[in-house]
Design a protein around this motif. Structure first.
Motif, PDB file in Angstrom:
ATOM      1  N   ASP A 198      10.063  -0.400  54.484  1.00  0.00           N
ATOM      2  CA  ASP A 198       9.058   0.428  54.892  1.00  0.00           C
ATOM      3  C   ASP A 198       8.224  -0.001  54.512  1.00  0.00           C
ATOM      4  OD1 ASP A 198      11.046   2.146  54.293  1.00  0.00           O
ATOM      5  OD2 ASP A 198      10.490   3.146  52.743  1.00  0.00           O
ATOM      6  N   GLU A 199       7.500  -0.594  54.525  1.00  0.00           N
ATOM      7  CA  GLU A 199       5.999  -1.134  54.540  1.00  0.00           C
ATOM      8  C   GLU A 199       5.562  -1.896  55.811  1.00  0.00           C
ATOM      9  OE1 GLU A 199       4.966  -1.595  49.714  1.00  0.00           O
ATOM     10  OE2 GLU A 199       6.241  -3.376  50.181  1.00  0.00           O
ATOM     11  N   ALA A 253       3.117   0.065  62.910  1.00  0.00           N
ATOM     12  CA  ALA A 253       3.051   1.043  64.094  1.00  0.00           C
ATOM     13  C   ALA A 253       1.687   0.996  64.050  1.00  0.00           C
ATOM     14  CB  ALA A 253       3.760   2.307  63.276  1.00  0.00           C
ATOM     15  N   ASP A 254       0.872   0.931  64.166  1.00  0.00           N
ATOM     16  CA  ASP A 254      -0.069   0.208  64.558  1.00  0.00           C
ATOM     17  C   ASP A 254      -0.768  -0.912  65.479  1.00  0.00           C
ATOM     18  OD1 ASP A 254      -3.706   1.789  63.253  1.00  0.00           O
ATOM     19  OD2 ASP A 254      -3.458  -1.783  63.277  1.00  0.00           O
ATOM     20  N   THR A 312       5.238   0.508  58.501  1.00  0.00           N
ATOM     21  CA  THR A 312       4.610   0.980  58.755  1.00  0.00           C
ATOM     22  C   THR A 312       2.834   0.335  58.897  1.00  0.00           C
ATOM     23  OG1 THR A 312       4.249   2.680  56.197  1.00  0.00           O
ATOM     24  CG2 THR A 312       2.403   2.497  56.988  1.00  0.00           C
ATOM     25  N   ASP A 342       4.220   2.389  68.644  1.00  0.00           N
ATOM     26  CA  ASP A 342       3.580   3.222  67.425  1.00  0.00           C
ATOM     27  C   ASP A 342       4.703   4.711  66.751  1.00  0.00           C
ATOM     28  OD1 ASP A 342       1.137   1.798  67.519  1.00  0.00           O
ATOM     29  OD2 ASP A 342      -0.062   3.312  68.338  1.00  0.00           O
ATOM     30  N   ALA A 347       9.500   3.448  59.705  1.00  0.00           N
ATOM     31  CA  ALA A 347       9.404   3.425  57.954  1.00  0.00           C
ATOM     32  C   ALA A 347      10.118   4.476  56.617  1.00  0.00           C
ATOM     33  CB  ALA A 347       7.996   3.645  58.386  1.00  0.00           C
ATOM     34  N   ASP A 348      11.049   4.449  57.536  1.00  0.00           N
ATOM     35  CA  ASP A 348      12.167   4.944  56.100  1.00  0.00           C
ATOM     36  C   ASP A 348      13.259   4.548  56.561  1.00  0.00           C
ATOM     37  OD1 ASP A 348      11.909   7.284  54.023  1.00  0.00           O
ATOM     38  OD2 ASP A 348      13.573   7.954  55.427  1.00  0.00           O
ATOM     39  N   SER A 364       6.670   3.854  63.594  1.00  0.00           N
ATOM     40  CA  SER A 364       6.681   5.003  62.416  1.00  0.00           C
ATOM     41  C   SER A 364       7.741   5.734  61.879  1.00  0.00           C
ATOM     42  CB  SER A 364       5.641   6.426  62.883  1.00  0.00           C
ATOM     43  OG  SER A 364       4.552   5.373  62.690  1.00  0.00           O
TER      44      SER A 364
END
Length: 236
Positions: free
Chosen positions: A15-16, A22-23, A19, A122, A129-130, A126
């Protein structure tokens, strides 16, 4: 939640990790620092290289204002997040990549993806990220036809509980989260095609989704160990 330490450093959870990715500035900083490691790179030089990439111009054409804006963003937003995650370290003022990231992830960051825009990447990261969404995708990528939401919910519930004996209440709770949260997000990211009228879903042919990003996921390993769970529930 981060995973156990590797070489004295905390490995970011999936997840981290997603995340963080995603940038675009964080991806570019990771790429440049990884390419310069193990020798590393000075933060000031890093800001010039990132400014050149984000402004789509040669390094020599980067203006002082562009460099200053990028340096401030790196100093106050990008680098703290990457350092906190343990994927970049500051060694006496020089930035170096750590061994916290899987090799496949580092290679992907280095090579980039010629088929996806920054905005698409991105959205993809995202979406990934789960843990539940990654489990959903790990189920769907192996299906050649659409799957009912009910069957997908049952497969996800079985994988999350490591048993095929899941209660109707558990499946219903998973289904509600899929319908109201996870499927819309994956559809918006272009990772699945979801027909709300028929209640059927299939993995989208999204070039930004690299198969290796799911292969090291524990959920996928669990699926490979328990193929009978999927065979009995998904193709409906």
């Amino acid at each position: 939640m981060s995973n156990s330490d590797v070489g004295g450093r905390t490995v970011p959870s999936r997840d981290e990790l997603f995340t963080l990715l995603a940038d675009e500035p964080r991806r570019e900083v990771l790429r440049v620092v990884a390419e310069r490691s193990p020798n590393g790179i000075d933060p000031n030089d890093l800001a010039y290289e990132i400014a050149a990439v984000t402004n789509d111009k040669p390094l020599a054409a980067v203006t002082d204002d562009e460099h200053q804006r990028t340096r401030i963003d790196c100093q106050h937003r990008v680098l703290p997040a990457l350092k906190d995650a343990g994927v970049i370290a500051d060694q006496n003022g020089t930035l170096v990549a750590t061994d916290a990231l899987p090799d496949a992830t580092v290679d992907t960051i280095r090579t980039g993806n010629a088929h996806a825009s920054s905005a698409e990447l991105d959205a993809v990261f995202s979406g990934l990220a789960d843990e539940r969404r990654r489990t959903m995708l790990a189920v769907l990528v192996d299906q050649i036809d659409t799957v009912s939401v009910d069957a997908l919910a049952r497969a996800v519930a079985q994988l999350e509980t490591s048993t095929d004996d899941v209660t109707a209440e558990t499946v219903d709770n998973v289904r509600v989260s899929l319908v109201h949260v996870h499927l819309p997000m994956l559809a918006d990211a272009g990772l699945v095609e979801y027909d709300t009228e028929t209640g059927r879903v299939i993995a989208a042919d999204n070039a930004a989704l690299c198969a290796s990003w799911l292969e090291f996921e524990s959920d996928r390993e669990k699926m490979e160990q328990e193929p009978e769970v999927l065979e009995s529930t998904v193709p409906l």
